[in-house]
Scaffold this motif. Structure first.
Motif, short mmCIF file in Angstrom:
data_model
loop_
_atom_site.label_atom_id
_atom_site.label_comp_id
_atom_site.label_asym_id
_atom_site.label_seq_id
_atom_site.Cartn_x
_atom_site.Cartn_y
_atom_site.Cartn_z
N LEU A 112 0.85 -1.20 0.00
CA LEU A 112 0.00 0.00 0.00
C LEU A 112 0.88 1.24 0.00
N ASP A 113 1.08 1.75 -1.19
CA ASP A 113 1.95 2.91 -1.35
C ASP A 113 1.16 4.20 -1.09
N GLY A 114 1.81 5.14 -0.43
CA GLY A 114 1.16 6.43 -0.15
C GLY A 114 0.30 6.37 1.09
N SER A 115 0.70 5.51 2.05
CA SER A 115 -0.21 5.24 3.16
C SER A 115 -0.48 6.44 4.06
N SER A 116 0.37 7.50 3.96
CA SER A 116 0.05 8.69 4.77
C SER A 116 -1.21 9.37 4.24
N ASN A 117 -1.68 8.95 3.05
CA ASN A 117 -2.89 9.53 2.48
C ASN A 117 -4.16 8.74 2.79
N CYS A 201 6.99 17.43 -7.31
CA CYS A 201 7.96 17.11 -6.26
C CYS A 201 7.47 17.74 -4.96
N ASN A 202 8.04 17.32 -3.85
CA ASN A 202 7.67 17.91 -2.57
C ASN A 202 8.48 19.19 -2.38
N GLU A 203 7.86 20.31 -2.79
CA GLU A 203 8.61 21.58 -2.81
C GLU A 203 8.94 22.11 -1.42
N ARG A 232 1.98 19.77 -9.54
CA ARG A 232 0.99 18.83 -9.00
C ARG A 232 1.75 17.86 -8.12
N TYR A 233 1.36 17.72 -6.86
CA TYR A 233 2.02 16.73 -6.00
C TYR A 233 0.99 16.15 -5.05
N ILE A 234 0.70 14.86 -5.26
CA ILE A 234 -0.30 14.19 -4.43
C ILE A 234 0.37 13.61 -3.18
N GLY A 235 1.61 13.14 -3.34
CA GLY A 235 2.30 12.52 -2.22
C GLY A 235 2.00 11.03 -2.11
N SER A 236 1.33 10.49 -3.14
CA SER A 236 1.18 9.03 -3.31
C SER A 236 1.88 8.74 -4.62
N LEU A 237 2.99 8.01 -4.54
CA LEU A 237 3.80 7.83 -5.74
C LEU A 237 2.99 7.27 -6.91
N VAL A 238 2.17 6.27 -6.65
CA VAL A 238 1.41 5.63 -7.73
C VAL A 238 0.52 6.67 -8.43
N ILE A 250 7.12 15.70 -15.42
CA ILE A 250 8.24 15.09 -14.69
C ILE A 250 7.90 14.95 -13.21
N PHE A 251 8.36 13.83 -12.62
CA PHE A 251 8.23 13.59 -11.18
C PHE A 251 9.65 13.50 -10.62
N LEU A 252 9.90 14.18 -9.52
CA LEU A 252 11.24 14.12 -8.91
C LEU A 252 11.14 13.85 -7.41
N TYR A 253 11.87 12.85 -6.94
CA TYR A 253 12.11 12.73 -5.49
C TYR A 253 13.63 12.71 -5.30
N PRO A 254 14.21 13.90 -5.10
CA PRO A 254 15.67 14.02 -5.02
C PRO A 254 16.20 13.56 -3.66
N LYS A 263 14.22 8.95 -0.90
CA LYS A 263 13.28 8.30 0.02
C LYS A 263 12.67 7.02 -0.56
N LEU A 264 12.53 7.01 -1.88
CA LEU A 264 11.77 5.91 -2.50
C LEU A 264 12.63 4.67 -2.62
N ARG A 265 11.98 3.53 -2.64
CA ARG A 265 12.69 2.25 -2.62
C ARG A 265 12.94 1.75 -4.05
N LEU A 266 14.17 1.28 -4.28
CA LEU A 266 14.56 0.88 -5.63
C LEU A 266 13.75 -0.33 -6.13
N TYR A 268 10.87 -1.99 -5.14
CA TYR A 268 9.41 -2.11 -5.31
C TYR A 268 8.73 -0.77 -5.55
N GLU A 269 9.49 0.29 -5.77
CA GLU A 269 8.88 1.55 -6.21
C GLU A 269 9.52 2.01 -7.52
N ALA A 270 10.83 2.30 -7.47
CA ALA A 270 11.48 2.89 -8.65
C ALA A 270 11.55 1.90 -9.83
P1 FDP Z 1 4.11 7.54 2.05
O1 FDP Z 1 5.25 8.11 2.84
O2 FDP Z 1 2.79 8.18 2.32
O3 FDP Z 1 4.01 6.02 2.13
O4 FDP Z 1 7.23 5.88 -0.48
C1 FDP Z 1 6.20 6.31 0.23
C2 FDP Z 1 5.59 7.63 -0.18
O5 FDP Z 1 4.42 7.85 0.50
C3 FDP Z 1 5.29 7.75 -1.70
O6 FDP Z 1 4.10 7.15 -2.08
C4 FDP Z 1 5.25 9.25 -1.90
O7 FDP Z 1 5.56 9.62 -3.23
C5 FDP Z 1 6.30 9.73 -0.93
O8 FDP Z 1 6.46 8.71 0.06
C6 FDP Z 1 5.88 11.01 -0.26
O9 FDP Z 1 6.92 11.47 0.53
P2 FDP Z 1 6.95 12.95 1.14
O10 FDP Z 1 5.83 13.04 2.14
O11 FDP Z 1 8.29 13.05 1.77
O12 FDP Z 1 6.77 13.91 0.02
#
Ligand code: FDP
Length: 329
Positions: A112-117, A201-203, A232-238, A250-254, A263-266, A268-270
């Motif tokens: 479950l990617d983006g679980s903070s959402n 990106c997360n500005e 546009r930044y939702i904060g859910s990678l998918v 373009i999407f960037l997570y530097p 932050k992202l995992r090679l 199962y994400e990238a």
């Molecule tokens: P989350 O922390 O909500 O699980 O890799 C997890 C991820 O979300 C991605 O889905 C999302 O693109 C990124 O982290 C968001 O991170 P930031 O809150 O640091 O922007």
């Protein structure tokens, strides 16, 4: 008439195939339908919020994270062709004692990617990638270059539930038809536009991005890139990826101060998203190198990620490759 995901897989299958692979994929689709059913009912039952545990990444596990992980482990564990399962939620691979002629595949996934959402009813997703078993030792069997992926995909739980999939012969999108409980082909041979109008990106972290990223983003903002961009930044990678696939950009997570390796995992994400992006005509880098060419050292390895349309990623590369003095001139 309709083409279901299962029919599509059977059509793509080479003559004489054992059927193991399509049976394996049916484990993934079943688990994602279980997850989607839970997500749809999220506000109605007691399944929102934290489960009270910290996962291997040091992040608080949500109840839905735990459920999604269990659903995938259960549905895939029953498939005889699975040798090992590598999940974001488990520190070590789950290994099945099956002979190489039976346990042929290694599956890595972010349940479950983006679980903070989750708690705020914003889109989340499941990402997966499939490798052939190439080693006896399960922890090494998953440490393969992204180029070796047999197939990859994701499910986006949004206003509708969409499965996007590639096995290296183009990208196909399937929408879950709730009335029949099947993923139905809705996007054939998906192509990412050559150029888009969004950057993502997360500005809030901008001041801690390495200089080339800052200068590149500045060039998008000030019109230097030759067109006007919106962010546009939702904060859910998918979800951010799905928009980039359909609309370009373009999407960037530097790398940042808090995540110097990204932050992202090679695994199962990238990797799975890079495979899909390239199959759709896009590009994916770790800031310099092609994501698919990276050799993973550990299963939960992180990476910076820059992906999207060729126009934007190529112009980002010009900033990344320019010597520092020239950049400041
Ligand atoms: P989350 O922390 O909500 O699980 O890799 C997890 C991820 O979300 C991605 O889905 C999302 O693109 C990124 O982290 C968001 O991170 P930031 O809150 O640091 O922007």
């Amino acid at each position: 008439m309709i083409t279901t995901f299962q029919q599509h897989i059977l059509q793509q299958q080479v003559a004489g195939a054992s059927g193991d692979f399509s049976w394996l994929l049916s484990g993934i689709t079943l688990a994602t339908k279980m997850i989607e059913a839970r997500i749809r009912a999220a506000g109605l039952s007691d399944i929102l919020g934290a489960a009270g545990q910290i996962n291997v990444q040091g992040e608080t596990q949500q109840k839905l994270d735990v459920y999604a992980n269990q659903a995938l482990l259960h549905c895939l564990g029953l498939r005889e062709s699975v040798f090992a399962l590598v999940s974001e939620e488990n520190e070590q691979p789950v290994i099945f004692d099956r002979a190489p002629e039976h346990g042929k595949y290694v599956i890595v996934f972010d349940p479950l990617d983006g679980s903070s959402n989750i708690d705020v009813n914003v889109n989340v997703g499941t990402i997966f990638s499939i490798f052939r078993r190439n080693e006896q030792d399960a922890s090494h069997a998953a440490l393969q270059q992204g180029l070796a992926q047999v197939a990859a995909g994701y499910v986006l739980y949004g206003p509708s539930t969409v499965l996007v999939y590639t096995s290296g012969r183009g990208v196909y999108g399937f929408t879950l038809d709730p009335s029949i409980g099947a993923y139905v082909l809705s996007h054939e041979k998906m192509k990412m536009p050559r150029q888009g109008k969004y950057y993502s990106c997360n500005e809030a972290n901008l001041a801690t991005f390495p200089e080339p990223y800052q200068l590149y983003i500045e060039s998008l903002r000030n019109g230097e890139a030759g067109r006007e961009y919106s962010s546009r930044y939702i904060g859910s990678l998918v979800a951010d990826f799905h928009r980039t696939l359909l609309k370009g950009g373009i999407f960037l997570y530097p790398p940042t101060i808090s995540h110097p390796e990204g932050k992202l995992r090679l695994l199962y994400e990238a990797n799975p998203l890079a495979f899909i992006a390239e199959q759709a005509g896009g590009m994916a880098l770790d800031g310099q190198q092609r994501i698919l060419s990276l050799r993973p050292r550990k299963i939960h390895q992180r990476t910076p990620l820059v992906l999207g349309s060729p126009c934007e990623v190529e112009s980002f590369l010009q900033f990344a490759e320019r010597p520092a003095l020239q950049r400041l001139a």
